[in-house]
Design an enzyme around this catalytic site. Structure first.
Site, PDB file in Angstrom:
ATOM      1  N   ARG A 511       0.818  -1.211   0.000  1.00 31.24           N
ATOM      2  CA  ARG A 511       0.000   0.000   0.000  1.00 31.24           C
ATOM      3  C   ARG A 511       0.852   1.262   0.000  1.00 31.24           C
ATOM      4  NH1 ARG A 511      -5.432  -0.411   0.742  1.00 31.24           N
ATOM      5  NH2 ARG A 511      -6.222  -2.490   1.276  1.00 31.24           N
ATOM      6  N   GLU A 555     -10.614  -1.975  -5.388  1.00 32.29           N
ATOM      7  CA  GLU A 555      -9.910  -1.085  -4.460  1.00 32.29           C
ATOM      8  C   GLU A 555      -8.552  -0.691  -5.012  1.00 32.29           C
ATOM      9  OE1 GLU A 555      -8.541  -0.779   0.240  1.00 32.29           O
ATOM     10  OE2 GLU A 555      -9.165  -2.712  -0.595  1.00 32.29           O
ATOM     11  N   ASP A 613     -12.482   5.971 -11.167  1.00 31.56           N
ATOM     12  CA  ASP A 613     -12.866   7.264 -10.621  1.00 31.56           C
ATOM     13  C   ASP A 613     -12.054   8.363 -11.295  1.00 31.56           C
ATOM     14  OD1 ASP A 613     -13.867   9.315  -9.151  1.00 31.56           O
ATOM     15  OD2 ASP A 613     -12.769   8.843  -7.322  1.00 31.56           O
ATOM     16  N   HIS A 829     -18.708  -7.257   2.168  1.00 34.98           N
ATOM     17  CA  HIS A 829     -17.957  -8.109   1.243  1.00 34.98           C
ATOM     18  C   HIS A 829     -18.047  -7.440  -0.130  1.00 34.98           C
ATOM     19  CE1 HIS A 829     -17.451 -11.177   4.220  1.00 34.98           C
ATOM     20  NE2 HIS A 829     -18.760 -11.435   4.312  1.00 34.98           N
TER      21      HIS A 829
END
Length: 863
Positions: A511, A555, A613, A829
């Site tokens: 990350r 994600e 996005d 989930h």
């Protein structure tokens, strides 16, 4: 009416209606008690037409037709239709209050090809035909057909003999008397079209080259009755069948004629859409009765004829629309072909490298264990060869036998994405009702299970007709089919080979080093081994537990787009006016690798059905289809510049009392602002700062400036981005299926937040229902959220805050009861769009816990 035509007409009348004499002894007359035919023959107009032609050639007996004699006594001699003789006829009917005269006239005209084809002729063609007929009725034609030929009318041009405007105004007048003549028109067209269908079997060339031939289709299309339920299942179907079974040359001419003359093309589209809707309803009724029926909508008789006709109209709509200049089109085609050649060369080099690598690995293992490895090596080679054949076969189908290209489109040299707009909106060709009934997955499976050459009809052939939702579903199914092919091939390989291959395209990232890790993975696997990109994407966050069923991939893309498009990297910049991203013209010179990899991410998101996005102006998606940006594109990408340039073009020196130079003080040297607000100077022409923009050269200035803003100033950034994008999407149907505006929706989703749609489609589990108190409280809270909170909620439950095409109803949110009242937070989930919601005791507590959850939803911990 010419003698031969009268004879044929009398034979037909004799078989269908009889002479009217009850004592008639002619066995070929319906009035005779000795009539030789089984009267069921009269139900098949094809058989009637064939028998009429046989009787006329054998000179069978003809009766003195009492009905025809009565017509002659009334002196009705209207053999073709004009606006004036129709008005006279209507006036006569109104005076006598007898509409039989109008009915008989319509029957004479609409049941006879020659009479209908010679109606509404232009003056010069009308005189020409009249002279030919008087001098030699059989000139340039067979005796019974009266084909008219004129050197001015050929299949290669779009000239016609029809006075289109007069025809339209006459047809408009005829609409007022629909009640009086509708049934007559129906019967007459039935005869006419069946005769025409019969003649086309043996005299296609003579008919198609008849100077008046296309008049028939244009006149019938103007009739309002084609949308009438009485006509839809027989006359309309026969008409559309004849039209779409003409030669490709004839269909191409018809399309060109429509694009030139049909100013009310939308009325024709309405006819066909009504036809398709009614056939869809009939199919739904049939499937409803046959509950075990597995038939697809594409199997409904008549649907094919409707879609083929609609395709003709869609092509005419394009040809009459707006297209870029031929010069720009030629450059775009050459550039795209060059890019494709580079991709092919890259794949070929990689295939060669793969073969060398496998051979080297086999040799090394043979040295350690020759007997066992020999067998594994042989199996591996066989499997590798099989994979190569599969890839080759897929490529060949897409490159040479694409279902989205057809002979008519090629004949017209028509590429849909080269047109910015048509005469009418592209949406008028989408039948929403039929699209809702389409089972696109079954249609696709049925399509790929057959050789393309043997498929009679499939909706896959008609992308202009498919809704954006169905196109996206089709692209997703295609992607999943490719992924399955990859997995199956690798599974077989791994059985027989000691060289293990991964069935998925795995990206492992940290990350805190997200971009660095992602770019390394993409560069190592994607660029060096482009076939890896066709596998299903599988994302792992280092140090986190979780199996990627789609949620982690969402994600990953959400996080990486937030970072890579941020001002910190200065690769892109945001237009403050449109709030859209654009390439930074002053980005560092050595970023080809990064732009290529970003383009790959763009393609991977599409390939793996992930909405990003991000927001780019429409011109980016046109460029991804191989197009160049032009002045018109500035309206949505650089609106201020567009308005200024438009003012420059509209400036009138005489009205304003001053010159363009004095009013605008422009030269061919311009400045562009980069990501940090610096001004970059560019010369649009050599020594541009010394060349003033004048009334004479202002159009050239606008063209060059637009080209600089949208193409040349960002070419070093866009080219590698485009190349990376094509590495993923080159073999897909994206470019053939989608328009630029649809790719925008495909990439970034809809921008409309309608949570009522989300609520209406939600499903419940674990003792929850829509009437449960907690569920009612939940929706009450959610509806009070701000747009930003709603975005967070979507990201929390689905892994993305983007709205899919078709609205939030397509997310199918599942809300499950996660135990009784508790202090635990809701969980989700994301892979399954599932929200686990405890049965909170109050609406205040639910709002508090849900807000905490969505504000802190990052990482696998809350998933």
């Amino acid at each position: 009416m010419p003698a031969a035509e009268k004879i044929i007409h009398r034979y037909f009348h004799q078989l269908i209606s009889g002479c009217g004499n009850p004592q008639c002894s002619n066995i070929y007359c319906r009035s005779s008690s000795s009539f030789k035919y089984d009267k069921t023959i009269l139900e098949d107009r094809n058989q009637v037409a064939a028998e009429v032609i046989r009787l006329s050639s054998e000179y069978a007996p003809l009766c003195d037709d009492i009905n025809l004699i009565k017509e002659n006594e009334q002196k009705i001699e209207i053999n073709n239709l004009t606006e004036n003789n129709l008005k006279e006829l209507i006036s006569q009917c109104e005076k006598t209050n007898d509409w039989n005269i109008l009915e008989k006239s319509m029957e004479i005209i609409f049941s006879n090809r020659f009479n209908l084809l010679t109606s509404f002729l232009k003056v010069d063609f009308s005189e020409n035909i009249s002279n030919k007929s008087e001098s030699s009725p059989t000139a340039s034609a067979t005796p019974k057909s009266f084909f008219i030929h004129d050197p001015r009318i050929t299949l290669d041009n779009d000239e016609i003999t029809l006075d289109f405007d007069t025809m339209k105004s006459t047809m408009k007048l005829l609409r007022f008397y629909e009640d009086q003549i509708s049934s007559t028109i129906h019967k007459s067209l039935d005869l006419l079209l069946n005769q025409l269908q019969y003649e086309l079997k043996s005299k296609r060339n003579e008919l198609e080259t008849d100077a008046n031939f296309f008049n028939l289709f244009l006149i019938i299309f103007e009739l309002p009755y084609l949308s009438d339920p009485l006509f839809l299942f027989d006359i309309a179907r026969l008409f559309y069948s004849i039209l779409t079974n003409l030669s490709i040359e004839a269909q191409a001419k018809f399309v060109r004629i429509l694009s030139k003359y049909a100013t009310n093309l939308d009325a024709y589209v309405l006819h066909v859409q009504q036809y398709i809707t009614m056939h869809t309803i009939r199919w739904c009724d049939h499937v409803g009765i046959e509950t075990n029926s597995e038939e697809l909508l594409s199997s409904e008789p008549g649907i094919k004829e409707g879609l083929n006709t609609l395709r003709l109209l869609s092509y005419a709509n394009l040809l009459s629309g707006q297209r870029d200049s031929s010069e720009i089109i030629d450059i775009e085609r050459k550039n795209y072909e060059k890019t494709e050649r580079e991709l092919v060369k890259r794949r070929q080099r990689q295939n060669d490298t793969d073969s060398d690598t496998e051979e080297q690995q086999r040799n090394e293992q043979q040295q350690s264990d020759s007997e066992n490895i020999l067998e594994a090596s042989t199996s591996s080679a066989t499997t590798a060869t099989t994979r190569t054949k599969i890839r080759k076969a897929t490529s060949e189908i897409e490159d040479t036998d694409s279902p989205y290209d057809n002979a008519l489109q090629i004949k017209l040299d028509l590429k849909p994405n080269e047109y910015r707009r048509g005469q009418y909106s592209f949406d008028i060709f989408i039948n929403e009702y039929a699209n809702e009934k389409l089972e696109i997955k079954k249609e696709y499976l049925n399509f790929i299970q057959q050789p393309i050459s043997s498929i009679e009809f499939s909706f896959i052939y008609y992308p202009f007709f498919l809704s954006t939702i169905n196109k996206i579903a089709l692209l997703n199914i295609e992607s999943k089919a490719r992924m399955y092919l990859q997995r199956r091939s690798i599974f077989v390989h791994n059985i027989f080979s000691s060289i293990r291959l991964n069935p998925v395209f795995k990206i492992n990232v940290r990350r805190d080093h997200l971009i660095e890790d992602a770019l390394i993975s993409l560069e190592y696997q994607g660029i060096e081994q482009p076939e890896e990109l066709k596998k299903q994407l599988f994302v792992e966050f280092e140090g986190e537990q979780g199996h990627d069923e789609g949620g982690l991939s969402k994600e990953f893309f959400q996080l990486i787009t937030e970072q890579i498009f941020s001002p910190e990297y200065a690769m892109f910049m945001t237009n403050e006016e449109t709030r859209c991203l654009w390439f930074n013209p002053s980005a560092a010179e050595d970023l080809d690798r990064e732009y290529t990899l970003i383009g790959m991410l763009f393609g991977l998101a599409i390939y793996n059905s992930i909405i990003l996005d991000i927001r780019f102006p429409p011109i980016l998606y046109r460029k991804l289809l191989g197009k160049f940006g032009t002045f018109e594109d500035l309206e949505t990408s650089h609106p201020t510049s567009y308005k200024s340039l438009k003012s420059l073009l509209a400036f009138n020196e005489k009205d304003e009392g001053m010159t363009v130079e004095d009013a605008f003080s422009l030269t061919f040297q311009v400045a562009i602002t980069d990501a940090i607000g610096s001004q970059l100077l560019f010369d649009l022409k050599d020594d541009g700062d010394t060349i003033s923009v004048t009334n004479a050269n202002r159009e050239e200035f606008v063209h060059l400036y637009s080209d600089l803003l949208l193409n040349k100033s960002i070419q070093k950034q866009f080219d590698p981005f485009f190349h990376g994008f094509l590495l993923v999407t080159h073999d897909s149907s994206l470019r053939k299926l989608f328009r630029a505006d649809e790719i925008d929706l495909l990439v970034a989703g809809s921008h409309v937040f309608d949570f009522n749609q989300l609520a209406s489609a939600a499903e419940y589990d674990g003792d929850y229902s829509k009437d449960s108190p907690t569920i009612k409280n939940f929706w009450t809270v959610l509806m009070t959220f701000t747009d930003e909170q709603k975005r967070k909620f979507l990201r929390f439950t689905t892994g993305s805050d983007r709205i899919p095409i078709g609205g939030l109803a397509r997310l199918k949110l599942i809300i499950s009861r996660n135990g009784p009242d508790t202090d635990r937070l809701p969980t989700a989930h994301t892979c399954f769009n599932a929200l686990l919601l405890p049965d909170y005791s109050s609406i205040e507590k639910l709002q508090e816990k849900l807000s905490i959850a969505i504000d802190n939803a990052e990482g696998f911990g809350l998933r």
